[in-house]
Design an enzyme around this catalytic site. Structure first.
Site, PDB file in Angstrom:
ATOM      1  N   HIS A   1       0.847  -1.191   0.000  1.00 55.16           N
ATOM      2  CA  HIS A   1       0.000   0.000   0.000  1.00 55.16           C
ATOM      3  C   HIS A   1       0.879   1.235   0.000  1.00 55.16           C
ATOM      4  O   HIS A   1       1.863   1.294   0.729  1.00 55.16           O
ATOM      5  CB  HIS A   1      -0.892   0.011   1.257  1.00 55.16           C
ATOM      6  CG  HIS A   1      -1.749   1.235   1.341  1.00 55.16           C
ATOM      7  ND1 HIS A   1      -2.931   1.346   0.669  1.00 55.16           N
ATOM      8  CD2 HIS A   1      -1.566   2.418   1.978  1.00 55.16           C
ATOM      9  CE1 HIS A   1      -3.459   2.541   0.901  1.00 55.16           C
ATOM     10  NE2 HIS A   1      -2.644   3.210   1.690  1.00 55.16           N
TER      11      HIS A   1
ATOM     12  N   ASP B   1     -15.103   1.986   7.889  1.00 57.48           N
ATOM     13  CA  ASP B   1     -14.084   2.948   7.431  1.00 57.48           C
ATOM     14  C   ASP B   1     -14.668   3.872   6.367  1.00 57.48           C
ATOM     15  O   ASP B   1     -14.428   5.075   6.394  1.00 57.48           O
ATOM     16  CB  ASP B   1     -12.846   2.231   6.887  1.00 57.48           C
ATOM     17  CG  ASP B   1     -11.888   3.231   6.265  1.00 57.48           C
ATOM     18  OD1 ASP B   1     -11.428   4.112   7.003  1.00 57.48           O
ATOM     19  OD2 ASP B   1     -11.658   3.183   5.046  1.00 57.48           O
TER      20      ASP B   1
ATOM     21  N   ARG C   1     -15.097  12.210   8.243  1.00 55.61           N
ATOM     22  CA  ARG C   1     -13.835  12.929   8.509  1.00 55.61           C
ATOM     23  C   ARG C   1     -13.559  13.964   7.431  1.00 55.61           C
ATOM     24  O   ARG C   1     -13.056  15.052   7.700  1.00 55.61           O
ATOM     25  CB  ARG C   1     -12.671  11.920   8.577  1.00 55.61           C
ATOM     26  CG  ARG C   1     -12.674  11.089   9.843  1.00 55.61           C
ATOM     27  CD  ARG C   1     -11.720   9.915   9.724  1.00 55.61           C
ATOM     28  NE  ARG C   1     -10.371  10.338   9.424  1.00 55.61           N
ATOM     29  CZ  ARG C   1      -9.473   9.598   8.757  1.00 55.61           C
ATOM     30  NH1 ARG C   1      -9.790   8.375   8.330  1.00 55.61           N
ATOM     31  NH2 ARG C   1      -8.277  10.043   8.536  1.00 55.61           N
TER      32      ARG C   1
ATOM     33  N   SER D   1      -7.616   3.518   9.454  1.00 50.22           N
ATOM     34  CA  SER D   1      -8.384   3.479   8.212  1.00 50.22           C
ATOM     35  C   SER D   1      -7.650   2.613   7.165  1.00 50.22           C
ATOM     36  O   SER D   1      -8.239   1.701   6.554  1.00 50.22           O
ATOM     37  CB  SER D   1      -8.558   4.921   7.709  1.00 50.22           C
ATOM     38  OG  SER D   1      -8.955   4.962   6.379  1.00 50.22           O
TER      39      SER D   1
ATOM     40  N   LYS E   1      -8.629  -1.689   6.009  1.00 54.44           N
ATOM     41  CA  LYS E   1      -8.920  -2.183   4.654  1.00 54.44           C
ATOM     42  C   LYS E   1      -7.950  -3.309   4.276  1.00 54.44           C
ATOM     43  O   LYS E   1      -8.314  -4.277   3.627  1.00 54.44           O
ATOM     44  CB  LYS E   1      -8.834  -1.032   3.650  1.00 54.44           C
ATOM     45  CG  LYS E   1      -9.999  -0.043   3.809  1.00 54.44           C
ATOM     46  CD  LYS E   1      -9.986   1.045   2.771  1.00 54.44           C
ATOM     47  CE  LYS E   1      -8.947   2.087   3.018  1.00 54.44           C
ATOM     48  NZ  LYS E   1      -9.342   3.378   3.508  1.00 54.44           N
TER      49      LYS E   1
HETATM   50  N1  URA Z   1      -6.138   6.822   3.060  1.00 53.12           N
HETATM   51  C1  URA Z   1      -7.030   6.072   3.736  1.00 53.12           C
HETATM   52  O1  URA Z   1      -7.390   4.985   3.289  1.00 53.12           O
HETATM   53  N2  URA Z   1      -7.508   6.534   4.897  1.00 53.12           N
HETATM   54  C2  URA Z   1      -7.135   7.717   5.432  1.00 53.12           C
HETATM   55  O2  URA Z   1      -7.589   8.076   6.498  1.00 53.12           O
HETATM   56  C3  URA Z   1      -6.204   8.486   4.723  1.00 53.12           C
HETATM   57  C4  URA Z   1      -5.721   8.003   3.529  1.00 53.12           C
END
Ligand code: URA
Length: 437
Positions: A82, A161, A168, A183, A187
């Site tokens: 990621h 999320d 947010r 977050s 995932k």
């Molecule tokens: N990318 C994400 O998946 N979540 C965040 O909070 C910020 C960047």
């Protein structure tokens, strides 16, 4: 439990128990806790923070809010990577097939671009017919048959999320390390790879503007991984200028193909080869980075790496001939060369500004759901530290029409700073954070 009690406790600097965090996330996902209370709670977390245990609990609660793929129960080891996002970041397009070509499976869900940073899914969709919306069964089948699958992010995974991120976004609470870390990791954990490599970027083109913030985010995510038994390593890398020369979609895919042939730009190639090697060591495929580098070099030289990319493209419905012959990828009808306005060494290239210019050409989205034009983008002709003569090529604009090319020229030139003296180029990879034993 009363939500208001939890809000005031966090507001006053207190901590939540595991049970309280589970209750909050379950309540918010099911709609029994309203947005206005969750917004206040998020602001309290933004201002007061969360400790490592609370952050891990929050991540797990978000993982448990939806389905889990548990890919490592079917294929093991299986790696994921990621990047926190940047400009010209085509690293996944090269690292995933490289690692798979070296014999380690890669199961990845990946996002679309928003704002000045691009998304891997958009770049892959430059290929005719390629699709990223895969059922769970197709995801697993492609992973098992090809050792690689590159899908879009499923909204069934970690749905808390998705809901929290949207809140947010409109409450000024994005830039919080525990909230970002949980977050991203929720995932990843919902997909369930056995090993995860994170590329945490800092600089003008990144989410984290300085190296210390990136380090804190990396430490938080590596700790979440450690607590959840997910082997996680984070590279902290600079995004002070775009990565490589290409910024856009098809144009970046072309550059990724060059990297897989061993003829990509030095900065981004080095990063891709390093990330691939790190994953091979993490999974035990190679005993050390030196051996891993040899495997990576062999996959490039034998053509196995680029073949793997063509294989996954075909498995997901795409036209693999466009990987074998990138001249078949879509190209923009207009090309305009912007000359250097002066002679000198390039001292800085504002990555965010370059990303925004590429967006105005249609290569990125201003808001969620906007279509992208896969043909457009920018090709830098020089990077920080290079000496350029006045009038020599500086940037090639790939546009849909002459007006759009013309409109971004002054903004593009404003992204450059010049020096009369040679400029030191800082290393791209600044640090690697590995879990504490
Ligand atoms: N990318 C994400 O998946 N979540 C965040 O909070 C910020 C960047």
């Amino acid at each position: 439990m009363q939500t208001v009690e939890l809000i005031t406790r966090k507001r006053d600097g207190g901590t939540f128990s595991t049970e309280e965090i589970r209750w909050l996330i379950a309540g918010y996902t099911q709609g029994t806790i309203p947005d206005y209370q969750m917004a206040a709670l998020l602001m309290a977390i933004y201002l007061r923070g969360m400790d490592a245990r609370e952050t891990s609990d929050l991540t797990l609660a978000m993982v448990n809010s939806g389905e889990q793929l548990r890919v490592n129960t079917q294929v093991s080891p299986v790696v994921d990577k990621h990047s926190t996002g940047g400009v010209g970041d085509k690293v996944t397009l090269a690292v995933a097939p490289l690692v798979a070509a070296c014999g380690v499976a890669v199961g990845k869900m990946t996002g679309r671009g928003l704002g000045h940073t691009g998304g891997t899914v958009d770049k892959l969709e430059s290929v005719t017919g390629f699709h990223v919306e895969l059922s769970r069964a197709d995801f697993m089948r492609i992973l098992q048959e090809h050792q690689i699958v590159l899908a879009g992010q499923s909204s069934d995974l970690a749905p808390a999320d998705g809901k929290l991120y949207a809140l947010r976004d409109v409450t000024g609470t994005i830039e919080s390390i525990p909230l970002i870390a949980s977050s991203i990791m929720s995932k990843k954990m919902a997909v369930g790879a056995s090993h995860l490599l994170l590329d945490v970027k800092f600089g003008s083109g990144a989410f984290m503007k300085n190296r210390e913030q990136a380090r804190q985010l990396a430490l938080a995510m590596v700790e979440i991984g450690r607590a959840a038994n997910l082997h996680t390593v984070a590279a902290i890398t600079s995004m002070e200028q775009p990565l490589g020369y290409a910024i856009g979609n098809a144009i970046e895919l072309r550059e990724a193909i060059d990297i897989l042939h061993g003829r990509g730009p030095a900065d981004v190639s080095e990063l891709c080869y390093h990330e691939a090697a790190e994953l091979l060591v993490m999974t035990g495929k190679a005993a050390d980075l030196e051996t891993a580098d040899q495997l990576v070099t062999a996959a490039i030289q034998s053509g196995a790496a680029v073949k793997k990319l063509a294989e996954v493209i075909a498995a997901q419905g795409g036209d693999a001939r466009q990987i074998e012959n990138p001249d078949l990828l879509p190209t923009a009808p207009i090309r305009v060369m912007v000359p250097a306005p002066q002679s000198g060494y390039i001292a800085a290239i504002n990555a965010e500004g370059i990303g925004l210019a590429s967006m105005s050409l249609g290569a990125g989205r201003f808001k969620k759901g906007d279509p992208v034009d896969h043909r457009t983008g920018l090709l830098l002709k020089a990077k920080i530290g290079d000496y350029v003569q006045a009038g020599a090529p500086l940037i090639e604009i790939h546009a849909r029409n002459p007006e759009e090319a013309q409109n971004i020229q002054s903004a593009l030139l404003a992204c450059y700073q010049w020096s009369e003296r040679p400029v030191q180029v800082l290393p791209l990879i600044c640090d690697i954070i590995r879990p504490q034993k």
